[in-house]
Design a protein around this motif. Structure first.
Motif, PDB file in Angstrom:
ATOM      1  N   LEU A  16      -2.572  -3.176   4.023  1.00  0.00           N
ATOM      2  CA  LEU A  16      -3.648  -2.226   3.709  1.00  0.00           C
ATOM      3  C   LEU A  16      -3.601  -1.037   4.652  1.00  0.00           C
ATOM      4  CD1 LEU A  16      -6.475  -4.906   3.614  1.00  0.00           C
ATOM      5  CD2 LEU A  16      -5.715  -3.624   1.592  1.00  0.00           C
ATOM      6  N   GLY A  17      -3.924   0.144   4.128  1.00  0.00           N
ATOM      7  CA  GLY A  17      -4.256   1.286   4.969  1.00  0.00           C
ATOM      8  C   GLY A  17      -5.777   1.412   4.964  1.00  0.00           C
ATOM      9  N   LEU A  18      -6.277   2.425   5.624  1.00  0.00           N
ATOM     10  CA  LEU A  18      -7.738   2.584   5.723  1.00  0.00           C
ATOM     11  C   LEU A  18      -8.106   4.042   5.441  1.00  0.00           C
ATOM     12  CD1 LEU A  18     -10.522   1.355   6.661  1.00  0.00           C
ATOM     13  CD2 LEU A  18      -9.882   2.055   8.989  1.00  0.00           C
ATOM     14  N   GLY A  19      -9.016   4.249   4.500  1.00  0.00           N
ATOM     15  CA  GLY A  19      -9.492   5.616   4.235  1.00  0.00           C
ATOM     16  C   GLY A  19     -10.459   6.045   5.332  1.00  0.00           C
ATOM     17  N   GLY A  21     -13.695   4.569   5.039  1.00  0.00           N
ATOM     18  CA  GLY A  21     -13.753   3.101   5.082  1.00  0.00           C
ATOM     19  C   GLY A  21     -13.207   2.433   3.835  1.00  0.00           C
ATOM     20  N   HIS A  22     -12.590   3.207   2.939  1.00  0.00           N
ATOM     21  CA  HIS A  22     -12.079   2.536   1.725  1.00  0.00           C
ATOM     22  C   HIS A  22     -10.810   1.735   2.023  1.00  0.00           C
ATOM     23  CE1 HIS A  22      -9.596   6.324   0.374  1.00  0.00           C
ATOM     24  NE2 HIS A  22      -8.774   5.460   0.921  1.00  0.00           N
ATOM     25  N   ILE A  23     -10.606   0.690   1.239  1.00  0.00           N
ATOM     26  CA  ILE A  23      -9.327  -0.026   1.197  1.00  0.00           C
ATOM     27  C   ILE A  23      -8.947  -0.113  -0.276  1.00  0.00           C
ATOM     28  CG2 ILE A  23      -9.278  -1.313   3.376  1.00  0.00           C
ATOM     29  CD1 ILE A  23     -10.594  -3.673   2.012  1.00  0.00           C
ATOM     30  N   GLY A  24      -7.634   0.020  -0.575  1.00  0.00           N
ATOM     31  CA  GLY A  24      -7.266   0.314  -1.957  1.00  0.00           C
ATOM     32  C   GLY A  24      -8.011   1.604  -2.282  1.00  0.00           C
ATOM     33  N   PHE A  25      -8.528   1.695  -3.494  1.00  0.00           N
ATOM     34  CA  PHE A  25      -9.406   2.833  -3.801  1.00  0.00           C
ATOM     35  C   PHE A  25     -10.829   2.325  -3.999  1.00  0.00           C
ATOM     36  CE2 PHE A  25      -5.803   5.821  -5.043  1.00  0.00           C
ATOM     37  CZ  PHE A  25      -6.055   6.683  -3.977  1.00  0.00           C
ATOM     38  N   ASN A  26     -11.191   1.335  -3.228  1.00  0.00           N
ATOM     39  CA  ASN A  26     -12.564   0.819  -3.265  1.00  0.00           C
ATOM     40  C   ASN A  26     -13.416   1.688  -2.358  1.00  0.00           C
ATOM     41  OD1 ASN A  26     -12.347  -1.862  -4.838  1.00  0.00           O
ATOM     42  ND2 ASN A  26     -10.616  -1.891  -3.406  1.00  0.00           N
ATOM     43  N   ASN A  50       1.348  -3.709  -5.885  1.00  0.00           N
ATOM     44  CA  ASN A  50       0.703  -2.598  -5.182  1.00  0.00           C
ATOM     45  C   ASN A  50      -0.800  -2.591  -5.437  1.00  0.00           C
ATOM     46  OD1 ASN A  50       3.493  -1.336  -4.662  1.00  0.00           O
ATOM     47  ND2 ASN A  50       2.008   0.038  -3.684  1.00  0.00           N
ATOM     48  N   LEU A  51      -1.489  -2.012  -4.463  1.00  0.00           N
ATOM     49  CA  LEU A  51      -2.951  -1.985  -4.538  1.00  0.00           C
ATOM     50  C   LEU A  51      -3.483  -1.134  -5.674  1.00  0.00           C
ATOM     51  CD1 LEU A  51      -3.790  -1.328  -0.783  1.00  0.00           C
ATOM     52  CD2 LEU A  51      -4.708  -3.223  -2.135  1.00  0.00           C
ATOM     53  N   ASP A  52      -2.828   0.019  -5.912  1.00  0.00           N
ATOM     54  CA  ASP A  52      -3.510   0.980  -6.768  1.00  0.00           C
ATOM     55  C   ASP A  52      -2.557   1.982  -7.413  1.00  0.00           C
ATOM     56  OD1 ASP A  52      -2.976   2.108  -4.286  1.00  0.00           O
ATOM     57  OD2 ASP A  52      -5.072   2.275  -3.711  1.00  0.00           O
ATOM     58  N   ALA A  60       0.849  -1.193   0.000  1.00  0.00           N
ATOM     59  CA  ALA A  60       0.000   0.000   0.000  1.00  0.00           C
ATOM     60  C   ALA A  60       0.883   1.242   0.000  1.00  0.00           C
ATOM     61  CB  ALA A  60      -0.892  -0.001   1.239  1.00  0.00           C
ATOM     62  N   THR A  61       0.320   2.353  -0.433  1.00  0.00           N
ATOM     63  CA  THR A  61       1.017   3.637  -0.326  1.00  0.00           C
ATOM     64  C   THR A  61       0.315   4.470   0.752  1.00  0.00           C
ATOM     65  OG1 THR A  61      -0.346   4.613  -2.023  1.00  0.00           O
ATOM     66  CG2 THR A  61       1.695   3.564  -2.754  1.00  0.00           C
ATOM     67  N   GLY A  62       0.513   5.780   0.720  1.00  0.00           N
ATOM     68  CA  GLY A  62      -0.148   6.655   1.698  1.00  0.00           C
ATOM     69  C   GLY A  62       0.770   6.997   2.854  1.00  0.00           C
ATOM     70  N   ARG A  63       0.244   7.821   3.770  1.00  0.00           N
ATOM     71  CA  ARG A  63       1.046   8.277   4.913  1.00  0.00           C
ATOM     72  C   ARG A  63       1.300   7.153   5.916  1.00  0.00           C
ATOM     73  NH1 ARG A  63      -2.459  13.034   3.386  1.00  0.00           N
ATOM     74  NH2 ARG A  63      -3.908  11.319   3.234  1.00  0.00           N
ATOM     75  N   THR A  64       0.287   6.290   6.111  1.00  0.00           N
ATOM     76  CA  THR A  64       0.350   5.316   7.206  1.00  0.00           C
ATOM     77  C   THR A  64       1.534   4.350   7.122  1.00  0.00           C
ATOM     78  OG1 THR A  64      -2.054   5.464   7.188  1.00  0.00           O
ATOM     79  CG2 THR A  64      -1.096   3.772   8.599  1.00  0.00           C
ATOM     80  N   PRO A  65       1.841   3.754   5.958  1.00  0.00           N
ATOM     81  CA  PRO A  65       2.907   2.730   5.963  1.00  0.00           C
ATOM     82  C   PRO A  65       4.333   3.270   5.854  1.00  0.00           C
ATOM     83  CG  PRO A  65       1.837   2.781   3.820  1.00  0.00           C
ATOM     84  CD  PRO A  65       1.160   3.827   4.657  1.00  0.00           C
ATOM     85  N   LEU A  66       4.503   4.595   5.786  1.00  0.00           N
ATOM     86  CA  LEU A  66       5.860   5.132   5.583  1.00  0.00           C
ATOM     87  C   LEU A  66       6.851   4.642   6.639  1.00  0.00           C
ATOM     88  CD1 LEU A  66       5.178   8.798   4.442  1.00  0.00           C
ATOM     89  CD2 LEU A  66       6.472   7.046   3.193  1.00  0.00           C
TER      90      LEU A  66
HETATM   91  C1  F6R Z   1      -3.021   3.461  -0.745  1.00  0.00           C
HETATM   92  C2  F6R Z   1      -4.400   3.027  -0.542  1.00  0.00           C
HETATM   93  C3  F6R Z   1      -5.358   3.790   0.313  1.00  0.00           C
HETATM   94  C4  F6R Z   1      -4.739   4.292   1.620  1.00  0.00           C
HETATM   95  C5  F6R Z   1      -5.767   5.065   2.432  1.00  0.00           C
HETATM   96  C6  F6R Z   1      -5.177   5.650   3.698  1.00  0.00           C
HETATM   97  O1  F6R Z   1      -2.332   2.595  -1.620  1.00  0.00           O
HETATM   98  O2  F6R Z   1      -4.761   2.051  -1.104  1.00  0.00           O
HETATM   99  O3  F6R Z   1      -6.447   2.955   0.615  1.00  0.00           O
HETATM  100  O4  F6R Z   1      -4.262   3.219   2.351  1.00  0.00           O
HETATM  101  O5  F6R Z   1      -6.299   6.112   1.650  1.00  0.00           O
HETATM  102  O6  F6R Z   1      -4.245   6.631   3.355  1.00  0.00           O
HETATM  103  P1  F6R Z   1      -3.286   7.270   4.456  1.00  0.00           P
HETATM  104  O7  F6R Z   1      -2.377   6.195   4.916  1.00  0.00           O
HETATM  105  O8  F6R Z   1      -2.554   8.353   3.713  1.00  0.00           O
HETATM  106  O9  F6R Z   1      -4.168   7.780   5.541  1.00  0.00           O
END
Ligand code: F6R
Length: 242
Positions: free
Chosen positions: A131-134, A137-142, A65-67, A35-41
């Motif tokens: 996975l991170g979490l939007g 409630g999204h995972i990936g860009f679902n 990668n997810l997306d 996954a990308t995003g802030r959380t897994p850095l």
């Molecule tokens: C990233 C991804 C997204 C993020 C989610 C959380 O590849 O699939 O679901 O995991 O948007 O993003 P952050 O970690 O930036 O809060």
């Protein structure tokens, strides 16, 4: 669903990194979903440290990668291919040929989506999907209301996701509104899922994912169906749980 609560994001990332490192040691040719995003850095930083300090070997690992955003070439600083190269891949001994990120500039995006699914199957399936979490409630860009059985496809980003991610693009207008993402069905096919979520902005989404009804309004609630889903939280993200 196994829920593990740590004091803070630092401790949560170290634990998640430990789980991934153990898998790579036990199975050197593991297939990792990333996954990308802030959380897994911080988690990636720890895996890089383990590679340098303890020789954690990624030479036979394959990643998916997810997306990826539609329309961003791999050299674009906000593309997820760029993110992965800068924050993880170029610091470890992974074979770039084994790293997969959907191609958001493919001439035929639908064919790219189908080919991505085929590549995952050809690699033997994903051993562990990070996975991170939007906040929605999204995972990936679902995004909410999508099918809980979806496969890799092109999705429209929700208003909330556009708002949450637009800061790095400078404005909403310059941000892609579409992404290729693994589907919920694709994610559930992984042998193990490892979701990390930290901080109070994720509290509500965590509550709906863990305790709420299985619902396309919270795509992450689909993890309730997974036989081996581990969720690592900090106190803030876990604050709404019973
Ligand atoms: C990233 C991804 C997204 C993020 C989610 C959380 O590849 O699939 O679901 O995991 O948007 O993003 P952050 O970690 O930036 O809060």
């Amino acid at each position: 669903m196994e829920v593990i609560i740590r004091d803070d994001a630092e401790a949560g990332c170290l634990l998640a990194a430990k789980i991934i490192a153990k898998l790579v040691r036990d199975k050197p040719h593991a297939v990792l979903g990333l996954a990308t995003g802030r959380t897994p850095l911080r988690l990636y930083q720890e895996l890089i440290r383990l590679h340098r300090a303890e020789g954690l070997d990624f030479s036979r690992v394959t990643t998916f990668n997810l997306d990826e955003y539609v329309g961003l070439p791999s050299e674009h600083e906000q593309s997820y291919r760029y993110f992965m190269r800068e924050n993880f891949f170029r610091h470890i001994n992974i074979d770039q040929v084994r790293t997969h990120v959907p191609n958001g500039t493919a001439a035929d995006l639908h064919a790219e989506c189908r080919a991505y699914e085929e590549r995952i199957v050809a690699a033997g399936g994903i051993d562990l999907q990070l996975l991170g979490l939007g906040r929605n409630g999204h995972i990936g860009f679902n995004e909410p209301t999508g099918s809980l059985r979806s496969r890799t496809w092109i999705k429209i980003l929700s208003e909330q996701t556009l708002q949450d991610n637009s800061d790095v693009f400078g404005s909403l207008e310059s941000m892609p509104h579409h992404a290729i993402t693994m589907g919920i069905g694709t994610i559930l096919d992984a042998k193990r899922c490892l979701l990390i979520a930290f901080g109070p902005s994720k509290t509500r989404a965590v509550e709906r994912m863990v305790e709420g009804p299985l619902s396309s309004m919270c795509p992450a609630s689909a993890l309730q169906l997974h036989p081996r889903a581990t969720v690592v939280l900090d106190e803030g993200a876990a604050a709404g749980l019973e």
